[in-house]
Write a protein that holds these residues in place. Structure first.
Motif, PDB file in Angstrom:
ATOM      1  N   ILE A 515      44.095 135.245-127.180  1.00  0.00           N
ATOM      2  CA  ILE A 515      42.980 134.596-126.516  1.00  0.00           C
ATOM      3  C   ILE A 515      42.373 133.544-127.430  1.00  0.00           C
ATOM      4  CG2 ILE A 515      41.327 136.379-127.259  1.00  0.00           C
ATOM      5  CD1 ILE A 515      39.893 135.879-124.536  1.00  0.00           C
ATOM      6  N   VAL A 516      41.985 132.415-126.844  1.00  0.00           N
ATOM      7  CA  VAL A 516      41.342 131.322-127.559  1.00  0.00           C
ATOM      8  C   VAL A 516      39.894 131.249-127.077  1.00  0.00           C
ATOM      9  CG1 VAL A 516      41.324 128.845-128.001  1.00  0.00           C
ATOM     10  CG2 VAL A 516      43.503 130.062-127.781  1.00  0.00           C
ATOM     11  N   ILE A 517      38.966 131.344-128.026  1.00  0.00           N
ATOM     12  CA  ILE A 517      37.539 131.294-127.715  1.00  0.00           C
ATOM     13  C   ILE A 517      36.989 129.961-128.213  1.00  0.00           C
ATOM     14  CG2 ILE A 517      35.312 132.434-127.982  1.00  0.00           C
ATOM     15  CD1 ILE A 517      36.834 134.977-128.723  1.00  0.00           C
ATOM     16  N   GLU A 518      36.240 129.299-127.356  1.00  0.00           N
ATOM     17  CA  GLU A 518      35.616 128.037-127.732  1.00  0.00           C
ATOM     18  C   GLU A 518      34.098 128.148-127.591  1.00  0.00           C
ATOM     19  OE1 GLU A 518      37.087 124.475-126.007  1.00  0.00           O
ATOM     20  OE2 GLU A 518      39.196 125.055-126.155  1.00  0.00           O
ATOM     21  N   LEU A 552      42.552 134.617-131.387  1.00  0.00           N
ATOM     22  CA  LEU A 552      42.589 136.046-131.670  1.00  0.00           C
ATOM     23  C   LEU A 552      43.772 136.717-131.009  1.00  0.00           C
ATOM     24  CD1 LEU A 552      38.815 136.914-131.042  1.00  0.00           C
ATOM     25  CD2 LEU A 552      39.874 136.078-133.140  1.00  0.00           C
ATOM     26  N   ASN A 553      44.240 137.769-131.613  1.00  0.00           N
ATOM     27  CA  ASN A 553      45.201 138.689-131.016  1.00  0.00           C
ATOM     28  C   ASN A 553      44.508 140.033-130.878  1.00  0.00           C
ATOM     29  OD1 ASN A 553      47.471 140.947-131.483  1.00  0.00           O
ATOM     30  ND2 ASN A 553      48.352 139.184-130.407  1.00  0.00           N
ATOM     31  N   VAL A 554      44.305 140.459-129.654  1.00  0.00           N
ATOM     32  CA  VAL A 554      43.513 141.657-129.382  1.00  0.00           C
ATOM     33  C   VAL A 554      44.430 142.725-128.801  1.00  0.00           C
ATOM     34  CG1 VAL A 554      41.463 142.578-128.248  1.00  0.00           C
ATOM     35  CG2 VAL A 554      41.546 140.163-128.888  1.00  0.00           C
ATOM     36  N   ASN A 555      44.493 143.851-129.434  1.00  0.00           N
ATOM     37  CA  ASN A 555      45.326 144.958-128.992  1.00  0.00           C
ATOM     38  C   ASN A 555      44.695 145.676-127.804  1.00  0.00           C
ATOM     39  OD1 ASN A 555      47.332 144.615-131.013  1.00  0.00           O
ATOM     40  ND2 ASN A 555      45.972 145.605-132.506  1.00  0.00           N
ATOM     41  N   LYS A 561      34.756 141.062-132.573  1.00  0.00           N
ATOM     42  CA  LYS A 561      33.490 140.347-132.511  1.00  0.00           C
ATOM     43  C   LYS A 561      33.504 139.175-133.468  1.00  0.00           C
ATOM     44  CE  LYS A 561      30.836 144.482-131.273  1.00  0.00           C
ATOM     45  NZ  LYS A 561      29.681 145.352-131.633  1.00  0.00           N
ATOM     46  N   LYS A 562      32.856 138.088-133.054  1.00  0.00           N
ATOM     47  CA  LYS A 562      32.698 136.910-133.883  1.00  0.00           C
ATOM     48  C   LYS A 562      31.227 136.499-133.855  1.00  0.00           C
ATOM     49  CE  LYS A 562      37.000 136.602-134.990  1.00  0.00           C
ATOM     50  NZ  LYS A 562      37.433 136.807-136.386  1.00  0.00           N
TER      51      LYS A 562
END
Length: 579
Positions: A515-518, A552-555, A561-562
């Motif tokens: 996932i890409v967070i902007e 991020l790579n989230v299992n 958290k960022k």
């Protein structure tokens, strides 16, 4: 003078002259075999087989479209004959055949109106009878008195007949209401079909010369503009580990006045309505603007005066003097296609060879797994559909399967929680520019579910084509303001505002996701405003746009958290917008 006796010989003379004129003209049957459909317009090819006698014969091919571009008519074929001329005419005596649906609806409308007329007449008869009975209800007789039996009989008759008439009128009223509703529905349906009534038909007359009785095979092609096609795509992804399937389809329509029945169709990305002639660049000359000066006394202050240099007759006004002139010349370009120009006085002679037949009468179709042959030309791409299709002349859209592609894709989720807290699945496809596809509407399917409609915009797309596959509610995203780390302080002559946010991503899916967070921090447009980054959790930061990006790579069942924190310092006597 007897006018009747004068008209009859004139009419017989006209009929005789028409008979002699028709002796040299032969009605020849033809059939549509191939149609090349462009994004705007289509080239229709008809095949005809007939026998001609010695001498000159005019072959007429009638009941054609009235929208044929006469400059595009072309005739080729085989046979020991010489083509002298080709002519396209409109026939206003023979109307273009209406679509079947229109004919059915018009027949139904005529029947409804006929039934309504019958009911209106029947209603009028019953009403007249009712008035007649009311007018003659007196049973008094001056010579004899009225007995009880007579009164009872008359009353019974009146009662029975009035009840019957009133009942009939009530039934008629209900039937008329139902017919009015039927007429309204049929009329509305006819209005939606958008067809032109009483259109003429077209005819092509091919004049040929032969030295002997011979058989002739002709191919007649012409361009019509009342047709076209547009691309439509079904984009399907089974899951995020499978390739994307792209079903390339074409929405075809035509209102040429000719039904295309079981014809071989070729779809072309070209557009014959756009000129293919390169424009010429001429010298660009500059001069002063032409001004008109009157020799008469100047107008009074605050008024305007105008004069014309020359009238329509070319006479020049005496009180006008031309100071400067700028002449602009433009060249007009006329385009024409076809082996034999329509209306040309030039006689084209020569024997039609068998090579012409091979080049124009036969269609070379390559059999692929999906029955499509793709021919890429210098300026366009042609898709040859080997399966015959039927496209009626009703203006409706008919879908043709063109081709199916499988494309490897890289899947990732994208989110901008500041604007929308949902995660959007994006598929990135490379190599799409080799697929010969056009911009068009697309239906998106993911995991066998319809996600929604989209539009593939390919004109400005780079090497990678991004396809949005919709929202995934199984990825939970939050962006919360941390009040303990947010403040608003005054330091001397400045105001300092600190803001802090925590972004969390929770994966409830059974597989890991990328996932890409902007997000963003503000960018100062004034030198008195200072923006300071406090915390960005190792995000990729673009200081020109203020954009922060986390990849991020989230299992499965994991939450990451960022943190984002920044401060803004500005003069305390000023107010900051958008903060």
């Amino acid at each position: 003078m007897n006018l009747k006796h004068t008209l009859i010989p004139a009419l017989l003379l006209l009929i005789t002259m028409s008979s002699f004129a028709d002796n040299d003209k032969k009605i020849a049957p033809s059939e549509i075999k191939e149609v090349k459909i462009y994004t705007t317009g289509a080239v229709v090819t008809r095949n005809a087989k007939t026998t001609v006698e010695v001498g000159t014969t005019a072959l007429e091919f009638n009941n054609l479209s009235s929208g044929i571009d006469k400059q595009s008519v072309s005739v080729t074929g085989t046979g020991d004959v010489t083509i002298l001329s080709v002519q396209y005419n409109l026939n206003y005596l023979t109307e273009e055949q209406k679509p079947l649906e229109v004919r059915v609806l018009e027949d139904s409308l005529a029947q409804f109106k006929h039934d309504m007329s019958k009911l209106n007449n029947l209603e009028m008869v019953y009403k007249d009878e009712l008035e007649m009975i009311k007018a003659n209800k007196s049973i008094r007789n001056d010579k004899e008195g009225v007995t009880v039996d007579n009164l009872k009989d008359v009353a019974d008759f009146y009662r029975r007949r009035l009840i019957d008439i009133k009942s009939k009128l009530l039934d008629i009223s209900g039937s008329l209401k139902s017919l009015n509703e039927d007429i309204a529905r049929v009329s509305l349906q006819l209005a939606t079909l958008d067809y032109e009534r009483k259109k003429p038909t077209g005819s092509i007359i091919v004049t040929i010369s032969s030295h002997g009785r011979t058989e002739v095979n002709l191919a007649i092609s012409y361009l019509i503009y009342q047709a076209g096609w547009s691309p439509l795509y079904d984009i399907r992804a089974k899951d995020i580990s499978s390739p994307i399937t792209l079903n390339y389809k074409a929405n075809v329509f035509q209102k040429s006045g000719e039904d295309w029945k079981n014809v071989h169709i070729t779809l072309s990305t070209g557009n014959p309505t756009i000129s293919g002639v390169m424009p010429a660049l001429y010298s660009m000359h500059l001069n002063y603007v032409a001004m008109l000066v009157s020799e008469e006394k100047p107008p009074a202050k605050g008024t305007f005066s105008s004069a014309r240099a020359s009238g329509e007759s070319g006479q020049r006004h005496e009180n006008v003097r031309m100071l400067d002139q700028v002449q602009v010349a433009s060249d007009s370009i006329r385009l024409g296609t076809g082996d034999y120009p329509v209306g040309s006085s030039t006689v084209v002679t020569g024997k039609i060879s068998d090579k012409s037949k091979e080049a124009n009468m036969e269609q070379d179709v390559s059999n692929l797994s999906n029955d499509i042959a793709v021919n890429q030309n210098q300026l366009s791409v042609d898709f040859e559909i080997s399966i015959p299709y039927t496209v009626p002349s009703d203006g409706k859209t008919y879908t043709i399967d063109v081709r199916q592609y499988e494309m490897n894709a890289i899947y990732s989720y994208h989110t901008i929680p500041k604007l929308d807290r949902d995660a959007f699945l994006i598929a990135r496809v490379t190599g799409w520019d080799t697929l010969n596809i056009l911009s068009g509407n697309a239906n998106i399917f993911f995991e066998n579910s319809f996600i929604g409609a989209s539009y593939l915009q390919l004109q400005n797309t780079k090497d990678t084509l991004e396809i949005s596959l919709g929202r995934d509610k199984r990825i939970v995203i939050n962006r919360d303001k941390q009040k303990d780390f947010s403040s608003n302080q005054t330091l001397g002559s400045n105001q300092v505002k600190s803001l802090s946010y925590e972004i969390s991503v929770r994966n409830t899916k059974a597989e890991a996701i990328n996932i890409v967070i902007e997000d963003q921090i503000p960018v100062a447009d004034n030198k008195d405003i200072t923006v300071k980054m406090i915390e960005n959790s190792k995000a990729e930061y673009n200081d020109k746009t203020g954009t922060l990006t986390w990849k991020l790579n989230v299992n499965p069942s994991e939450t990451q958290k960022k943190k984002l924190a920044f401060s803004v310092k500005y003069p305390k006597d000023q107010e900051i917008s958008n903060l």
